[in-house]
Every structure is written in C-alpha cells, then in structure tokens.
Design a protein around this motif. Structure first.
Motif, short mmCIF file in Angstrom:
data_model
loop_
_atom_site.label_atom_id
_atom_site.label_comp_id
_atom_site.label_asym_id
_atom_site.label_seq_id
_atom_site.Cartn_x
_atom_site.Cartn_y
_atom_site.Cartn_z
N ILE A 55 0.84 -1.18 0.11
CA ILE A 55 0.07 -0.02 0.21
C ILE A 55 0.97 1.44 0.04
O ILE A 55 0.39 2.16 -0.72
CB ILE A 55 -0.89 0.03 1.33
N GLY A 56 1.75 1.17 0.96
CA GLY A 56 2.61 2.48 0.84
C GLY A 56 3.53 2.57 -0.41
O GLY A 56 3.63 3.74 -0.81
N LEU A 57 4.07 1.54 -1.06
CA LEU A 57 4.68 1.31 -2.24
C LEU A 57 3.71 2.13 -3.48
O LEU A 57 4.10 3.18 -4.11
CB LEU A 57 5.30 0.30 -2.56
N MET A 58 2.51 1.79 -3.46
CA MET A 58 1.51 2.29 -4.54
C MET A 58 1.42 3.73 -4.22
O MET A 58 1.12 4.58 -5.24
CB MET A 58 0.38 1.40 -4.23
N CYS A 59 1.22 4.18 -3.00
CA CYS A 59 0.85 5.63 -2.66
C CYS A 59 2.29 6.32 -2.95
O CYS A 59 2.03 7.50 -3.66
CB CYS A 59 0.73 5.68 -1.04
N ALA A 60 3.20 5.92 -2.84
CA ALA A 60 4.65 6.55 -2.99
C ALA A 60 4.70 6.95 -4.63
O ALA A 60 5.06 7.90 -5.16
CB ALA A 60 5.66 5.93 -2.70
N VAL A 61 4.25 5.70 -5.64
CA VAL A 61 4.22 6.10 -6.84
C VAL A 61 3.29 6.91 -7.31
O VAL A 61 3.74 7.78 -8.09
CB VAL A 61 3.81 4.55 -7.47
N TYR A 62 2.15 7.14 -6.59
CA TYR A 62 1.27 8.10 -6.83
C TYR A 62 1.88 9.59 -6.60
O TYR A 62 1.53 10.27 -7.22
CB TYR A 62 -0.08 7.80 -5.97
N LEU A 63 2.31 9.40 -5.42
CA LEU A 63 2.98 10.82 -4.99
C LEU A 63 4.08 11.45 -6.06
O LEU A 63 4.22 12.49 -6.38
CB LEU A 63 3.24 10.99 -3.68
N ALA A 64 4.96 10.29 -6.62
CA ALA A 64 5.94 10.54 -7.03
C ALA A 64 5.57 10.92 -8.78
O ALA A 64 6.44 11.80 -9.47
CB ALA A 64 7.23 9.93 -6.79
N LYS A 65 4.73 10.01 -9.12
CA LYS A 65 4.62 9.95 -10.58
C LYS A 65 3.30 10.23 -11.30
O LYS A 65 3.31 10.61 -12.36
CB LYS A 65 5.10 8.53 -11.36
N MET A 66 2.48 9.93 -10.62
CA MET A 66 1.00 9.68 -11.28
C MET A 66 0.09 10.94 -10.93
O MET A 66 -1.22 10.66 -11.11
CB MET A 66 0.46 8.46 -11.19
N SER A 67 0.42 11.81 -9.98
CA SER A 67 -0.54 12.67 -9.43
C SER A 67 -0.46 14.15 -10.04
O SER A 67 0.53 14.63 -10.76
CB SER A 67 -0.45 12.82 -7.83
N ASP A 68 -1.58 14.83 -9.87
CA ASP A 68 -1.65 16.54 -10.44
C ASP A 68 -1.06 16.99 -8.98
O ASP A 68 -1.20 16.40 -7.93
CB ASP A 68 -2.70 16.94 -10.95
N GLY A 69 -0.62 18.36 -9.17
CA GLY A 69 -0.08 19.00 -8.07
C GLY A 69 -1.10 19.04 -6.86
O GLY A 69 -0.68 18.78 -5.61
N LYS A 70 -2.28 19.39 -7.10
CA LYS A 70 -3.22 19.59 -5.94
C LYS A 70 -3.53 18.53 -5.17
O LYS A 70 -3.42 18.55 -3.90
CB LYS A 70 -4.41 20.27 -6.55
N ASN A 71 -3.90 17.27 -5.86
CA ASN A 71 -4.37 16.17 -5.09
C ASN A 71 -3.12 15.70 -4.44
O ASN A 71 -3.22 15.03 -3.25
CB ASN A 71 -4.98 15.22 -6.04
N ALA A 72 -1.81 15.53 -4.74
CA ALA A 72 -0.70 15.26 -4.23
C ALA A 72 -0.47 15.95 -3.07
O ALA A 72 -0.31 15.28 -1.95
CB ALA A 72 0.45 15.58 -5.15
N GLY A 73 -0.56 17.12 -3.06
CA GLY A 73 -0.44 17.90 -2.08
C GLY A 73 -1.59 17.57 -0.65
O GLY A 73 -0.93 17.25 0.63
N ILE A 74 -2.73 17.17 -1.12
CA ILE A 74 -3.68 16.70 0.00
C ILE A 74 -3.25 15.45 0.55
O ILE A 74 -2.92 15.26 1.73
CB ILE A 74 -4.96 16.68 -0.69
N VAL A 75 -2.91 14.29 -0.61
CA VAL A 75 -2.36 13.05 -0.10
C VAL A 75 -1.16 13.15 0.88
O VAL A 75 -0.91 12.66 2.05
CB VAL A 75 -2.09 12.12 -0.99
N ARG A 76 -0.24 14.10 0.42
CA ARG A 76 1.07 14.12 1.10
C ARG A 76 0.71 14.70 2.70
O ARG A 76 1.45 14.43 3.49
CB ARG A 76 2.11 15.19 0.32
N THR A 77 0.03 15.71 2.63
CA THR A 77 -0.49 16.31 3.84
C THR A 77 -0.92 15.32 4.93
O THR A 77 -0.52 15.06 5.96
CB THR A 77 -1.32 17.45 4.00
N ALA A 78 -2.00 14.45 4.49
CA ALA A 78 -2.43 13.36 5.11
C ALA A 78 -1.14 12.51 5.72
O ALA A 78 -1.25 12.07 6.73
CB ALA A 78 -3.72 12.46 4.33
N VAL A 79 -0.30 12.20 4.79
CA VAL A 79 0.78 11.20 5.27
C VAL A 79 1.41 11.82 6.26
O VAL A 79 1.86 11.33 7.44
CB VAL A 79 1.47 10.86 4.01
#
Lengths: 287, 293
Positions: free
Chosen positions: B91-115
C-alpha cells in the motif's frame, strides 16, 4: 494511437492504475476517518472542569490539568537541556571537526540513537536517571530521558541549516578579524536560526507524542505541580499521552481518553503546520 | 599585564572544547545505553541459561517454579513485524508511486499532507483507535470470543509504518534519472508500464531502505501494541492473544522484582540486538545504493 497494446497489457495497466489511486485515496480517507472519529467522540466531553481540575476520588471526577501542565513542563525542561547540546554538536560537526572519521562516528551514533525504540529509552532512562542518579520516578528523570530521544532531531535539522549558510559569511567575518567563536556566535548561528526552530518544533512533536519512554521514568501521578516542583527529584507526573493510556487501558474511561486524544490531535495538527512553515522558510533561504 | 591575544586564544580553545563535548555526548549516550543494557541484561541470561532463555517456549514469571522462555515473544515480534510489512509496504509503495509519478499537483498536496499528519499522531492514539474500532471489528468478523490478538496488532502496526514507508519510497522513486523514463516511453511503453517496469525496479535499494525502516518501526512499537494484542504470553497464532518483546518489557516492569525484573532487562537487551542488526542492515543497504549510483 496505442492500437498495438494487447488486451493483457491493457488489463495489467488498468489494474496497476487502480491500485495506485485506491492506495492514495486510502491515505486520505484514513486520515479523515481518524480525525473525524476522534473529534466526534472526544470534543463533546471536553469541559471546563475537565481542563481545569485534577482527578478527585471523593467527588469521583476526572480532571486533566495536571497532565496538561506536566506535558508543558517536560517540553520546557527537555528543550532547555537538549537545545544547547544539540546545537553545539551540530556546530562542532559543521564548523570545528576536521577529522572525517570523528564526524562519521558522531553521525553514526546519532543515527543509532534515532533508531532506538521508545520503550528501550524508557527502560534505560529508568536505570540511569531514576535509579543510578537516584532522581526517583520524576518529571526531571523523564525530561532527561527525552533529552537523549530528541537530540538526534535537533542535531540533524541544525546541521542541515548550518550547511546552507554561505561560506562567504564565515570568510567575511574572519577576514574582518573576528575570532572563530565570535564569528559563529554573531554570524553563523543567527543565519541558522530557522533550522534550530524547526528542530525545536519537531522535538516538541516528539515529546507530546511520547509515552513508552515516560511510563517508567516520569511515572503516572496526577498531582498539580508548581514550575519549581516539576524539576525536583521524586516529583512524578504523567503527561497527556500516559494519562490517555491509563484511562483507556487500565480504567476503561474511554470518554476521557477520547477527550485527551482530541487535544493531542489538535496539538499534532498545529505542530505539523508550524513545522511546515519553518521548513518552507528554510528552503527559501537555501535557494 | 593582560595580553588580549592570549585571553581570546584561551576562549577559542575553551569553546572548541565545549562544542567537541556536545558532539561526543551523542557517542557517550550510545555507549551508556549499551553498557546499562548489557550490565543489567546479562546476569539473568547467565542464570536462566541462554538456550532456555531464547528458545524456552514457556514464560511463567510469577509461577511457583518460574520459567523464563522468551521464544514466544521473539516469534510474535517477528510475525507481527512481517505481517505489518506484508500489508503496509505494498500500500505504501503504491501511494509513493502516486505521489512521485501519477498525481497532479493539488491532489498530491492533499495526500502528502495526510501522510505527514498520520506520521505525527501519537502511538497511544493509534492504540486507542485499535482498541475501540479494530478489536471489536476483528471479533465480529471472525467470530472470536476476543478480538485483541496478533491480527489486530498487525493491522495497527501496518497503519503506523505507512507514513515512513511512503516518504522514503517517494524520495527513492523521485531520485531515478529522467532518462530511464524517457527511454522506456520512447520504446513504446505506456506511462504506467514505465513506472512499474523501469522506475520502481531502478529505485529498489531506496525502497528496500523504506522496508528496513518499517521493520525497525514495527518491532520497536510498544504502547499501541500493548493496547490491542491482548498481552498474554502465548506462542503466536493469528487469532490468539499474544505478547511482543516490547510489551513483555512494559507489562511486568511496574510490579517485577528479583530474577523476574532482571529477565525483563534481558528481553530489552534482545530487542536492542534486533534493532542494532536492523540498523546495520540499513547502513549496508544505503551504502550499496550509493555505490550503484
């Protein structure tokens, strides 16, 4: 466009994509769920008497003022001791040490310290400060234990900030005839203040959240202590986290536990926000 | 007469010494911790016998004829950690892939804040939530008399290691050179295939670091586990109440005495050894990763 992609490939890609987005969504929902659940269960039970009194067996009431004060005392005492040591160590590593091997040994020690679990700190803190230094189970023994716990964080953030101070500052000061200590005191340290502040904020976060290291060092007492009493040997006191543990695990007072959890959560949000702000300032200076 | 040059020289030397002292204090702390753990942990191991201690299957510290075998604690810690890794790392790896490669800026910000926020939540709060939500849920779902068991502890630990697994993996994935990706895309692979077939394998030493870090976190966690694992010294089974190395130390410390107390220090020493070995592996992984670059 991608007409050459076989069906198997398409399925694989779709599955992987789905897993990635589900995992990311899960993080968001997890946080939302945790915050929502704790606040909904905790906030209604936060009352003025809870925040401003101590537990009373006669009246059969529970108050968490002692725990709030103890948390505050431990933060203050720990930082007063850990900050000079941590900043000093970072200054030594970045400004004084010439021998690469010595730097490596100290850094290795710092990394080792940051990997040791809280429960071992608690045990060793009990052996060293409570028993060997005969401070007894006391807030001061807890604070001294947390000095070791927070030291790696303070050293690391200060060191990172010191690295961003341009060498021209140092050369300029030395060129004008300043001694090294004078140069560090008036030029280097003031320029590294944001890293020191970040270290402080992160340490406060760690102290607020710490429980296993305090259980056997600072104890479980719920008496209101004065500021000077808090540094006396033998004056035990539980912080908010330890109180949460006792109310939830030993006494089954879940409403109180959730009230404390709400307070801890709000503190955590606040500390996280402050740390982000400080880090942003640090990065701006780095560029 | 006072020579100003001499006094300032003396001050410089003194300050140099003060700073050096601060630096070496970290080393002194590590030595002190090691020394205190060894001195208080070794006697009981000697008295019980190292094989009886490490491989004894029964822990009965308060029995008339006490037995001090910690195999159940060791295995529980190992299984519990392994379980948390098996659930948390994918799960962590998938989430890291999302943050590093597959996200647009705004949603990534929200997920990163959550983490970030999840990593700051105190372990007793995770423990409380585990007690109130996970334990009853596990009891209902698997029709057990009590939900406080190894499985509940694994779930809580998996959640607790997620933030560090995610942030370390994300950094590793981001560090992979852009050329790798461009070459793969130019050869006709899609974005997703490129990320999973090229970028993630190239970041494997960094991801391994994240896994080792997660292991260290999970094996050292005490309070949250104490609140959800049931805390009975059983040999580990998924739906049995169990005791970890960390909780074995914590649960009896307040009322222990004599050999029992010394044995608790020995358990802490064993835990410390585990942590040192994990640190060693971490250093090797990081060093090998640096060499490959």
């Amino acid at each position: 466009m991608n007409s050459g992609i076989s069906k198997r490939r398409k399925v694989e890609i779709a599955v992987l994509n789905a897993l990635v987005f589900v995992s990311a969504g899960l993080m968001f929902l997890l946080l939302l769920g945790i915050i929502g659940y704790i606040l909904v269960r905790g906030i209604p039970h936060i009352t003025l008497p809870l925040l401003t009194s101590k537990p009373s067996l006669i009246n059969d009431t529970i108050g968490i003022l002692p725990n709030i004060l103890n948390t505050l005392y431990i933060i203050i005492v720990t930082l007063i001791i850990a900050l000079p040591i941590g900043v000093g160590a970072a200054v030594y590593l970045n400004e004084y040490a010439r021998n690469k091997r010595i730097v490596r040994i100290i850094e290795l020690a710092t990394e080792t310290l940051s990997g040791i679990p809280s429960i071992i700190y608690g045990l060793v803190g009990m052996l060293i400060f409570v028993q060997f230094c005969s401070l007894g189970t006391s807030l001061i023994a807890g604070a001294l234990t947390l000095v070791i716990v927070t030291l790696p964080t303070i050293i690391k953030t200060t060191q990172e900030s010191l690295k961003t101070v341009p060498n021209g500052y140092r050369e300029g000061a030395l060129g004008l005839g300043a001694g090294k200590w004078y140069m560090i005191r008036t030029t280097v340290l003031p320029s590294a203040i944001d890293g020191i502040v970040t270290g402080c904020i992160l340490s406060i976060g760690r102290i607020v959240g710490e429980s296993a290291a305090l259980l056997f060092t600072a104890g479980m007492a719920n008496e209101i202590l004065g500021i000077w009493e808090s540094v006396m040997p033998g004056k035990a006191g539980s912080t908010l986290t330890v109180a949460l543990y006792m109310y939830a695990k030993e006494r089954g007072e879940f409403d109180i536990a959730f009230s404390i959890a709400s307070i801890l959560l709000i503190l955590t949000l606040f500390i996280n926000f402050a740390a982000k702000l400080a880090a942003k300032k640090l990065r701006r200076k780095g560029n | 007469m006072k020579n100003p040059k001499n006094t300032s020289d003396a001050l410089e030397k003194a300050m140099n010494a003060v700073f050096a002292l601060c630096g070496f204090l970290a080393v002194a702390f590590v030595l002190m911790i090691t020394a205190f753990l060894v001195i208080s942990g070794v006697p009981a191991i000697g008295e019980i016998g190292i094989t009886d201690f490490l491989f004894g299957r029964v822990w009965a510290s308060t029995a008339a004829e006490p037995q001090y075998g910690i195999l159940s604690f060791i295995l529980t810690s190992v299984y519990g950690t392994a379980g948390a890794i098996v659930i948390g790392v994918p799960i962590g790896l998938m989430c890291a892939v999302y943050l590093a490669k597959m996200s647009d800026g705004k949603n990534a910000g929200i997920v990163r804040t959550a983490v970030d926020l999840l990593s700051g939540i105190p372990s007793v709060v995770y423990g409380l939530l585990g007690m109130i939500i996970i334990v009853p849920l596990v009891r209902e779902a698997f029709n057990l008399p009590d939900g406080a068991n190894l499985f509940s502890a694994i779930i809580v630990l998996a959640v607790m290691i997620l933030p560090s697994v995610i942030s370390v993996s994300e950094t590793a994935i981001k560090a992979v050179p852009k050329e790798y990706e461009e070459a793969s895309l130019a050869l006709g692979a899609t974005k997703t295939e490129t990320v999973f077939r090229v970028v993630v394998p190239a970041a494997k030493s960094g991801i391994l670091t994240a896994v080792v870090l997660g292991i260290g976190r999970a094996i050292g966690e005490a309070m949250a586990v104490m609140m959800v694992a049931g805390n009975v010294a059983n040999m580990p089974r998924l739906f049995r109440s169990v005791r970890f190395l960390t909780t074995a130390v914590a649960s009896e410390m307040s009322y222990s005495s004599g050999l029992q107390r010394q044995a608790l220090f020995s358990i802490a020493l064993v835990l410390f050894m585990f942590i040192l070995i994990i640190n060693l592996i971490l250093n090797l992984v990081v060093k090998r990763g640096e060499k490959n670059e």
